[in-house]
Design a protein around this motif. Structure first.
Motif, PDB file in Angstrom:
ATOM      1  N   LEU A 255       0.821  -1.122   0.030  1.00 57.27           N
ATOM      2  CA  LEU A 255       0.121  -0.061  -0.067  1.00 57.27           C
ATOM      3  C   LEU A 255       0.774   1.281   0.063  1.00 57.27           C
ATOM      4  CD1 LEU A 255      -2.911   1.233   0.288  1.00 57.27           C
ATOM      5  CD2 LEU A 255      -2.633   1.168   2.717  1.00 57.27           C
ATOM      6  N   PHE A 256       2.078   1.306   0.732  1.00 58.34           N
ATOM      7  CA  PHE A 256       2.679   2.310   0.912  1.00 58.34           C
ATOM      8  C   PHE A 256       3.765   2.400  -0.307  1.00 58.34           C
ATOM      9  CE2 PHE A 256       2.509   1.623   5.642  1.00 58.34           C
ATOM     10  CZ  PHE A 256       1.226   2.468   5.582  1.00 58.34           C
ATOM     11  N   TYR A 257       3.894   1.226  -0.939  1.00 63.19           N
ATOM     12  CA  TYR A 257       4.921   1.276  -2.082  1.00 63.19           C
ATOM     13  C   TYR A 257       4.143   2.212  -3.252  1.00 63.19           C
ATOM     14  CZ  TYR A 257       8.733  -1.887  -2.236  1.00 63.19           C
ATOM     15  OH  TYR A 257      10.025  -2.537  -2.095  1.00 63.19           O
ATOM     16  N   THR A 258       2.599   2.202  -3.132  1.00 57.91           N
ATOM     17  CA  THR A 258       2.022   2.890  -4.211  1.00 57.91           C
ATOM     18  C   THR A 258       2.497   4.500  -4.532  1.00 57.91           C
ATOM     19  OG1 THR A 258       0.322   3.455  -2.863  1.00 57.91           O
ATOM     20  CG2 THR A 258       0.022   1.724  -4.308  1.00 57.91           C
ATOM     21  N   ASP A 259       3.095   5.121  -3.018  1.00 56.67           N
ATOM     22  CA  ASP A 259       3.462   6.442  -3.053  1.00 56.67           C
ATOM     23  C   ASP A 259       4.474   6.546  -3.902  1.00 56.67           C
ATOM     24  OD1 ASP A 259       1.342   7.611  -1.792  1.00 56.67           O
ATOM     25  OD2 ASP A 259       2.428   7.168   0.306  1.00 56.67           O
ATOM     26  N   ALA A 260       5.678   5.359  -3.762  1.00 56.17           N
ATOM     27  CA  ALA A 260       7.160   5.320  -4.412  1.00 56.17           C
ATOM     28  C   ALA A 260       6.738   5.408  -5.946  1.00 56.17           C
ATOM     29  CB  ALA A 260       7.774   4.190  -3.974  1.00 56.17           C
ATOM     30  N   LEU A 261       5.755   4.532  -6.368  1.00 56.90           N
ATOM     31  CA  LEU A 261       5.368   4.739  -7.691  1.00 56.90           C
ATOM     32  C   LEU A 261       5.051   5.984  -8.273  1.00 56.90           C
ATOM     33  CD1 LEU A 261       3.309   1.186  -8.159  1.00 56.90           C
ATOM     34  CD2 LEU A 261       5.448   1.690  -8.955  1.00 56.90           C
ATOM     35  N   ARG A 262       4.299   6.719  -7.576  1.00 58.69           N
ATOM     36  CA  ARG A 262       3.749   7.819  -7.859  1.00 58.69           C
ATOM     37  C   ARG A 262       4.939   8.911  -7.829  1.00 58.69           C
ATOM     38  NH1 ARG A 262      -1.180   6.464  -5.605  1.00 58.69           N
ATOM     39  NH2 ARG A 262      -0.555   7.044  -3.583  1.00 58.69           N
ATOM     40  N   ALA A 263       5.917   8.703  -7.014  1.00 55.01           N
ATOM     41  CA  ALA A 263       6.972   9.403  -6.867  1.00 55.01           C
ATOM     42  C   ALA A 263       7.990   9.346  -8.427  1.00 55.01           C
ATOM     43  CB  ALA A 263       7.921   9.367  -5.875  1.00 55.01           C
ATOM     44  N   VAL A 264       8.103   8.230  -8.800  1.00 60.49           N
ATOM     45  CA  VAL A 264       8.726   8.126 -10.224  1.00 60.49           C
ATOM     46  C   VAL A 264       8.060   8.795 -11.206  1.00 60.49           C
ATOM     47  CG1 VAL A 264       9.498   6.283 -11.787  1.00 60.49           C
ATOM     48  CG2 VAL A 264       9.760   5.714  -9.330  1.00 60.49           C
ATOM     49  N   CYS A 265       6.698   8.545 -11.273  1.00 64.19           N
ATOM     50  CA  CYS A 265       5.977   9.398 -12.363  1.00 64.19           C
ATOM     51  C   CYS A 265       6.025  10.917 -12.099  1.00 64.19           C
ATOM     52  CB  CYS A 265       4.351   8.935 -12.173  1.00 64.19           C
ATOM     53  SG  CYS A 265       3.937   7.192 -12.400  1.00 64.19           S
ATOM     54  N   ARG A 266       5.946  11.515 -11.031  1.00 60.73           N
ATOM     55  CA  ARG A 266       6.147  12.809 -10.627  1.00 60.73           C
ATOM     56  C   ARG A 266       7.605  13.387 -11.313  1.00 60.73           C
ATOM     57  NH1 ARG A 266       3.639  11.832  -5.858  1.00 60.73           N
ATOM     58  NH2 ARG A 266       5.571  11.819  -4.765  1.00 60.73           N
ATOM     59  N   LYS A 267       8.684  12.410 -11.043  1.00 65.14           N
ATOM     60  CA  LYS A 267       9.880  12.805 -11.501  1.00 65.14           C
ATOM     61  C   LYS A 267      10.040  12.776 -13.010  1.00 65.14           C
ATOM     62  CE  LYS A 267      14.200  13.374 -11.701  1.00 65.14           C
ATOM     63  NZ  LYS A 267      14.784  15.189 -11.529  1.00 65.14           N
ATOM     64  N   HIS A 268       9.427  11.993 -13.537  1.00 65.62           N
ATOM     65  CA  HIS A 268       9.144  11.793 -15.254  1.00 65.62           C
ATOM     66  C   HIS A 268       8.426  13.000 -15.661  1.00 65.62           C
ATOM     67  CE1 HIS A 268       7.404  10.638 -19.068  1.00 65.62           C
ATOM     68  NE2 HIS A 268       8.652  10.272 -19.438  1.00 65.62           N
ATOM     69  N   GLU A 269       7.456  13.509 -14.864  1.00 61.67           N
ATOM     70  CA  GLU A 269       6.669  14.542 -15.297  1.00 61.67           C
ATOM     71  C   GLU A 269       7.632  15.637 -15.367  1.00 61.67           C
ATOM     72  OE1 GLU A 269       3.402  14.858 -12.787  1.00 61.67           O
ATOM     73  OE2 GLU A 269       2.237  13.474 -14.066  1.00 61.67           O
TER      74      GLU A 269
END
Length: 397
Positions: A255-269
């Motif tokens: 569940l907390f890993y999902t924040d790490a996935l979104r962090a990678v997406c934000r960096k790509h943005e």
């Protein structure tokens, strides 16, 4: 994510115990906090029958947070493992939400050890010098982290349209995964609540059978034996609930890993935004050069109006500006080329890490769900056995 570079091939790592301490905080007020003992031991020093004493040091939870923040900023393309809850936020209501509760602290100790093992097994993170210092250097570690300047790299993430469809899908996937796991945790909590009630009812059965046996002569022994079987079953609820919480912690990690996935997406943005900004700046410089060469202004500008009012620039001034623009265009083209390469490299490395994460997630959650099913089957079998034994006791009366 295991490979030849895995630090665990060279070093044993564990969070051996937790200890409550009292001290002064930043505003000089008394506070109680928990520290965790990290033990490490080189693998090559372990021989058959001889195990040397491990090196050890104490770390606070806030230091684990500092380490993870450093890793997030330094390796934006990596899905960095999450930390366990600092506070009991998602908890079955029959259990304590006190941060100093021994059971909660123990579960957090296990979670912190799991975090270190996840990082130590990652092919990129395991080679980080700061991480190694975190494990081996008690003093001077924080100063070394801040000296890296990682905090200055924390920039504002602009909300732009993600040009890479895969990352858009990844963001949607992480949101959906978070929703599913949150619902699963809530369902599990309700199941645990009902389970707790069933065991407590068995405790009542045991008490009633024992009290009844005291007033019966011929049936007394049978009732007493049946009560004993039911009491033992009711007393085993603590072990079952401990297994339940272990299963919940496995779900919470992802569940907390999902924040790490979104962090990678934000960096790509952000990477895409920087590329678009560099491209727009280059296009603007090229337009200025064209206007300067042709003497025509395509768009209204204060500069163009000034030229009309006060006359055109001299040939020398125009030549100097043209040379400056050509230099800026050359630098802009290099910047766009660099940003393009940075974006391509980020997508490649990030997606490799995301694929590894998905494989690991599938393995871990599959194992957790199978273990949970086995546990539920085992509990049902124990319940059947208890009442089978009770039936035999009743038959003998």
């Amino acid at each position: 994510m295991k490979g030849e570079a895995c630090l665990l091939r060279k070093m044993e790592i564990s969070v051996a115990e937790a200890e409550k301490r009292t001290g002064k905080n930043a505003v000089n007020m008394q506070e109680t906090y928990t520290v965790y003992l990290i033990e490490t031991r080189p693998v090559d020093t372990i021989t058959e029958g001889v195990t040397p004493a491990p090196d050890s040091l104490w770390r606070r939870y806030s230091e684990f947070e500092l380490l993870r923040n450093y890793l997030l900023v330094t390796y934006p393309f990596v899905v960095v493992a999450p930390l366990p809850e600092k506070r009991a936020e998602i908890v079955w209501h029959k259990l304590s939400a006190d941060n100093m509760d021994p059971d909660f602290v123990e579960r957090r100790r296990v979670g912190l050890e799991n975090f270190l093992l996840r990082v130590a097994c990652h092919p990129v993170l395991c080679n980080d010098k700061i991480f190694y210092m975190f494990l081996t250097e008690e003093k001077g570690w924080k100063e070394m982290v801040y000296d890296t300047g990682f905090q200055a790299k924390k920039v504002l993430i602009y909300l732009v349209t993600c040009s890479c469809r895969r990352f858009t899908e990844l963001k949607h996937y992480s949101d959906e995964l978070q929703t599913v796991l949150s619902q699963l945790l809530r369902v599990r909590a309700r199941v645990a609540d009902r389970l707790y009630g069933v065991y407590k009812v068995h405790g009542n059965y045991g008490r009633v059978f024992s009290e009844w046996s005291a007033i019966e002569k011929e049936m007394g022994d049978g009732l007493q034996s049946a009560g004993h079987h039911v009491d033992v079953y009711a007393a085993s609820v603590d072990d079952i609930l401990e297994e339940e919480e272990h299963y919940a912690d496995q779900l919470k990690e992802y569940l907390f890993y999902t924040d790490a996935l979104r962090a990678v997406c934000r960096k790509h943005e952000l990477t895409q935004f920087e590329l678009e900004t560099a491209a727009q700046d280059l296009a603007s410089k090229k337009q200025q050069k064209e206007e300067l060469v042709t003497g025509t202004v395509r768009t209204f500008s204060l500069k163009g109006m000034t030229s009309k009012l006060f006359g055109q620039e001299t040939a020398e001034q125009r030549e100097a500006k043209l040379q400056a623009l050509e230099q800026q265009i050359e630098e802009g083209e290099e910047a766009v080329k660099e940003k393009n390469k940075e974006s391509d490299d980020f997508v490649k490395t990030a997606w490799e890490d995301i694929e590894c994460f998905k494989e690991q997630k599938d393995r871990d959650l599959k194992e957790a769900l199978i273990s949970y099913a086995i546990m539920q089957i085992s509990m049902c079998k124990k319940g059947i056995q208890v009442w089978t034994n009770a039936k035999e006791c009743f038959n003998k009366m």
